[in-house]
Design a protein around this motif. Structure first.
Motif, mmCIF file in Angstrom:
data_model
loop_
_atom_site.group_PDB
_atom_site.id
_atom_site.type_symbol
_atom_site.label_atom_id
_atom_site.label_comp_id
_atom_site.label_asym_id
_atom_site.label_seq_id
_atom_site.Cartn_x
_atom_site.Cartn_y
_atom_site.Cartn_z
ATOM 1 N N LEU A 103 0.839 -1.203 0.000
ATOM 2 C CA LEU A 103 0.000 0.000 0.000
ATOM 3 C C LEU A 103 0.872 1.250 0.000
ATOM 4 N N ILE A 111 2.239 2.059 -3.487
ATOM 5 C CA ILE A 111 1.393 2.769 -4.459
ATOM 6 C C ILE A 111 0.962 4.137 -3.941
ATOM 7 N N TRP A 112 1.063 4.350 -2.628
ATOM 8 C CA TRP A 112 0.682 5.642 -2.033
ATOM 9 C C TRP A 112 1.600 6.742 -2.596
ATOM 10 N N GLY A 113 0.973 7.764 -3.146
ATOM 11 C CA GLY A 113 1.775 8.867 -3.671
ATOM 12 C C GLY A 113 2.432 8.551 -5.005
ATOM 13 N N ILE A 159 -0.137 6.099 -10.575
ATOM 14 C CA ILE A 159 -0.683 4.773 -10.837
ATOM 15 C C ILE A 159 -1.284 4.671 -12.230
ATOM 16 N N LEU A 196 -3.835 -5.422 -7.627
ATOM 17 C CA LEU A 196 -4.687 -4.761 -6.632
ATOM 18 C C LEU A 196 -5.782 -5.723 -6.158
ATOM 19 N N ILE A 217 -4.495 -8.001 -3.455
ATOM 20 C CA ILE A 217 -4.505 -7.461 -2.083
ATOM 21 C C ILE A 217 -5.907 -7.511 -1.515
ATOM 22 N N SER A 218 -6.879 -7.036 -2.299
ATOM 23 C CA SER A 218 -8.204 -6.866 -1.713
ATOM 24 C C SER A 218 -8.839 -8.205 -1.376
ATOM 25 N N LEU A 243 -6.560 -10.315 1.389
ATOM 26 C CA LEU A 243 -6.812 -9.747 2.710
ATOM 27 C C LEU A 243 -7.921 -10.517 3.437
ATOM 28 N N GLU A 261 -8.719 -1.831 2.617
ATOM 29 C CA GLU A 261 -9.466 -1.594 1.376
ATOM 30 C C GLU A 261 -9.643 -0.088 1.150
ATOM 31 N N LEU A 302 -7.516 2.350 2.125
ATOM 32 C CA LEU A 302 -6.244 2.890 1.627
ATOM 33 C C LEU A 302 -6.054 2.530 0.158
ATOM 34 N N LEU A 303 -6.430 1.297 -0.180
ATOM 35 C CA LEU A 303 -6.279 0.812 -1.554
ATOM 36 C C LEU A 303 -7.127 1.650 -2.515
ATOM 37 N N SER A 349 -5.916 5.294 -2.728
ATOM 38 C CA SER A 349 -4.699 5.444 -3.538
ATOM 39 C C SER A 349 -5.028 5.377 -5.020
#
Lengths: 537, 340
Positions: A326, A329-331, A334, A344, A347-348, A351, B60, B62-63, B66
């Motif tokens: 996370l 990809i933050w900042g 993308i 992506l 991750i989702s 999780l 989710e 934050l994802l 972003s």
């Protein structure tokens, strides 16, 4: 790029080759075939479960289908598809000409083929029907296919161990000059961690299967209860491999998406060392948790708590990875191309599999949900939402590398959308069904679970359809797709610095590495270029 | 700027905590709570669900944020600002999850210990499993039943074993299961707290009748008076031979595998047993000149002697001869051949 190179004719994929790139593609295509076979079995299972008292499939056929669905998907799809990616990519990522033992490499692939055919052929003599877990004493009786199943998995285990010896040796001894371990791409890190795990755990399963095979074939009594055999022994042998197997099946997928995030966010990997080390941590911890599958069995009750603790601790390095991705990809800047979408999606959905794993580790909760559809949902979120999403992401990401062509981005996005919706639709209702009281591996069920099962089946059918755009895209784009160029994603890892597809020798001059693999946003001048390839263009 | 960031972090954290608490208090995904253990497990489960909701929404969120916020503008080919890591942040997201799992682990251990406390004077019930039926025996009485009757409010000590392969005794409303392993005797403590009828499931794949085995037996939690009355009634066989035969048919677990309209049985593992004696009925083929009464008795005692078409040998237990006393066997056989 390489159309003029005669050595790269498509015919080379159809025979014995010691080129790791050919073997890699052979693994990918073969495993995909078995994915379709395992998927067809899932389709029959989910059709049967549309109604609580359906008689479309007999109880016997259902047990055979569910046993082989699990076995095919794990041993003949997820493990080999990841092995295929590793084969193709590890030598390219570390600047090696090939794997350390090319002939052993070919042999590991060519063991996979007869093993797979053996498993499918078992349907002609009465396929295995004791679950992929093959718990004794049920698996000691049962049709002849159970023996073929055991022999098939022994072959697959052997193939997997050979492959792992190759990966470990290759990564330790064949890295390019300047490619220190702290410059090793994260996918190669994950293959290293995975291979260590395979080498530790797989011999135990293989030995256990040999005991089962001997009980069935030559009348030994390792697992015969009247003769003093202990059914719990098999569970220990089985899970000592098969829990680590989950990490064996998910770590390379994690490695693949760790490659994808920096490229599609145009940012360095956040916490590179932590991600690399957490792979090793997961593989070591992964060896200490197996008995959490046995909380309801006859294991010594005092041993339950240590296994609960070690299992829960695995959530920590896993969390480190998720938060690091996370933060990567933050900042960033993308781009939502297909590989990124699947990463992506990994991750989702992973999780959800990870969080519910902690529920299963908590002994009092596990005593309720163990062996229910809650577990089915959990493992599919880990292995389908996680591993398969990761494999899809990797297939799309390295497709231009392997074929030199671009795939159709729109079809890729259609595939992603159908896969994402289908996965959640298929597996989320299963959590509820399990919590409310539906056991796993049942051909009929209490009518109170009808709606949940119909939703799950609907999701499964959507997943079946979602494979069509993928298949079409992969085949048609290889023939007709536009030329991709050598590095269409503008990635900085070593495998993208040569031509796509790579020449037979990978690198004509040994490359010299002078910087890390993910230095996006740093100095534009690439100091990690291999010497220009002489062959190809 | 820094103050604003801090404010946002505090605000988001507060919102997540509120959401977690709401989920823990309002979301119920479990069936009825019918034992002391169920109450404890559900508390733990709800607490974990609240924590899970916080982590799920955080990740989710934050994802999604972003993906929506940090997109590469069209025509921009450049890279983003290089950030390689942040030691403090990495320590935080290692320690906080570690702390959470330690708390969950400790809480789980407390619940486990509390749910396995022995009480005085438990009711002992032997749980025997076989392909594909449960039988419940009440030591000190002659009662053997395929339904499990329990008095409310008294701890039950189940002694669980299997005659063949591994089964798993599971009552979802009690929130617990225990494997029935051949050659082993497993103990399970449950204190039922709520009257009612609940399913007994088989949770471990045990063969072709696995699903049927999880649909055939029930647990009936009732008042102590009702339980004692049942126990007395179940110990005796009804005087009427047909009723006695029906009782034995159920007592020995036959309905799990066989269909028989008179007994309300719908098992599909073995052949249906309606109209056994009808010379033109579905079992006419099996008569083969043999006296029907002798054939039925033989099929109970030695199931492999004659196999009905369409069914496999080896599915039916071969030890009924040692389990059913001769007088009861006679009643059972009479009952079966009397079915029209």
């Amino acid at each position: 790029m390489t159309t003029a190179t005669p050595a790269l004719s498509p015919r080379r994929y159809f025979g014995w080759s010691t080129d790791h790139k050919v073997i890699g593609v052979q693994y990918l295509v073969t495993s995909f075939f078995f994915f379709l076979v395992g998927g067809a079995m899932a389709g029959m299972i989910r059709t049967q479960l549309l109604a609580p008292d359906s008689t479309l499939v007999s109880a016997e056929a259902f047990n055979r289908l569910s046993t082989n669905h699990g076995s095919v998907m794990l041993f003949l799809w997820i493990l080999p598809v990841l092995a295929g990616l590793g084969n193709y990519l590890v030598p390219l990522q570390i600047g090696a000409r090939d794997m350390a033992f090319p002939r052993l490499n070919a042999l590991s692939f060519w063991l996979l083929v007869p093993a797979g055919l053996l498993m499918l052929a078992s349907f002609f003599v009465g396929a295995a029907e004791a679950g992929w877990t093959a718990y004794v004493p049920l698996s000691i009786s049962g049709p002849d296919g159970q023996t073929l199943w055991a022999l098939s998995v022994i072959l697959l285990g052997t193939s997997s161990m050979m492959g792992s010896i190759n990966f470990v040796t290759t990564i330790f001894t064949m890295r390019a000059e300047g490619l220190t371990f702290w410059r090793l791409p994260l996918f190669s890190w994950s293959m290293l961690a995975t291979s260590i795990l395979v080498l530790t755990a797989t011999p135990v399963l293989t030995a256990g299967l040999a005991l089962i095979a001997m009980d069935r074939l030559v009348g030994t009594l390792f697992f015969s209860v009247p003769a003093g055999g202990d059914p719990i022994l098999w569970q220990n042998l089985f899970w000592f491999y098969s829990h680590p197997a989950v990490y064996i099946m998910v770590l390379p997928a994690m490695g693949a998406i760790s490659e994808i995030f920096p490229v599609f966010a145009r940012k360095p990997v956040f916490g590179y060392r932590m991600i690399a080390v957490s792979s090793l941590a997961i593989s070591l911890l992964g060896l200490t948790v197996w008995a959490h599958h046995m909380f309801t069995s006859g294991m010594d009750p005092r041993l339950r708590v240590p296994y609960m603790i070690s299992t829960m601790i695995i959530a920590v390095p896993t969390g480190v990875k998720i938060f690091s991705w996370l933060a990567t990809i933050w900042g960033g800047k993308i781009r939502l191309d297909t590989p990124m979408l699947f990463a992506l999606g990994f991750i989702s959905m992973f999780l959800i599999g990870g969080i519910t794993g902690v529920f299963l580790a908590a002994i009092p909760v596990d005593l309720h949900v163990h062996d229910t559809y809650f577990v089915v949902a959990h493992l599919h979120f880990v292995l389908f939402g996680g591993s398969v999403s990761g494999a899809y992401a990797a297939l799309y990401y390295w497709y231009p590398k392997i074929t030199g062509r671009r795939f159709d981005e729109r079809l890729g996005k259609v595939h992603f959308a159908a896969n994402f919706i289908g996965t959640n639709l298929a597996y989320l209702p299963m959590f509820l069904a399990g919590l409310l009281g539906m056991p796993r591996r049942v051909v009929n069920y209490d009518p109170r679970f009808t709606e949940l099962n119909q939703l799950a089946s609907l999701g499964a059918f959507l997943l079946a359809v979602s494979v069509l755009p993928l298949l079409y895209n992969m085949i048609v784009s290889w023939v007709n797709g536009p030329k991709a160029g050598d590095n269409p994603w503008r990635a900085r890892t070593l495998e993208w610095q040569g031509s796509s597809p790579p020449p037979v020798h990978n690198f004509d001059q040994p490359p010299v590495v002078t910087e890390g693999p993910y230095d996006y946003g740093e100095a534009e001048a690439r100091s990690m270029m291999p010497s220009p390839a002489a062959a190809g263009d | 700027m820094k103050e604003r960031t801090l404010l946002v972090v505090v605000l988001v954290t507060a919102l997540l905590v509120v959401a977690g608490i709401w989920v823990a208090q309002n979301v119920n995904l479990m069936p009825a709570e019918a034992s002391t253990r169920a109450a404890l497990v559900d508390q733990l489960f709800r607490a974990m669900l609240g924590l899970a909701a916080v982590i799920f929404l955080l990740v989710e969120g934050l994802l999604l944020f972003s993906v929506l916020r940090f997109r590469q503008p069209r025509g921009d080919d450049g890279d983003a600002l290089p950030v390689h890591g942040n030691r403090a942040l990495e320590i935080v997201w290692t320690l906080i999850p570690a702390l959470i799992v330690i708390v969950i682990g400790f809480y789980s251990f407390r619940v486990l210990a509390a749910s396995e406390i022995r009480e005085e004077n438990p009711l002992v019930v032997n749980v025997r499993s076989r392909q594909f039926a449960w039988t419940f025996e009440y030591p000190g009485t002659s009662v053997i039943s395929s339904d499990l009757h329990l008095p409310v409010g008294r701890q039950v000590r189940f002694l669980i074993t299997s005659d063949d392969v591994i089964h798993s005794f599971w009552v979802p409303e009690f929130r617990v299961k225990r494997d029935a392993t051949p050659g082993q005797m497993a103990e399970l403590l449950v204190t039922p707290t709520r009257e009612g009828t609940y399913p007994v499931r088989c949770a471990e794949l045990c063969g072709v009748g696995h699903a049927a085995m999880g649909l055939s037996s029930r647990v009936i939690v009732e008042s102590d008076e009702a339980f004692q009355a049942w126990l007395t009634q179940a110990a005796a066989l009804p005087a009427d031979p047909i009723e006695a035969g029906r009782t034995l048919f159920k007592r020995y677990g036959c309905p799990a595998c066989h269909a028989l309209a008179d007994a309300g049985a719908a098992g599909v593992v073995g052949p249906a047993l309606d109209s056994l004696a009808d010379p033109n009925g579905p079992h006419a083929h099996a008569h083969g000149g043999m006296d029907i009464r002798a054939l039925v008795e033989q099929s109970v005692l030695d199931p492999s002697a004659a196999i009905a078409p369409g069914f496999a040998d080896g599915l039916m237990p071969k030890d009924f001869g040692t389990r059913i006393p001769a007088n009861e066997l006679a009643i059972l056989v009479d009952y079966l051949v009397a079915q029209k």
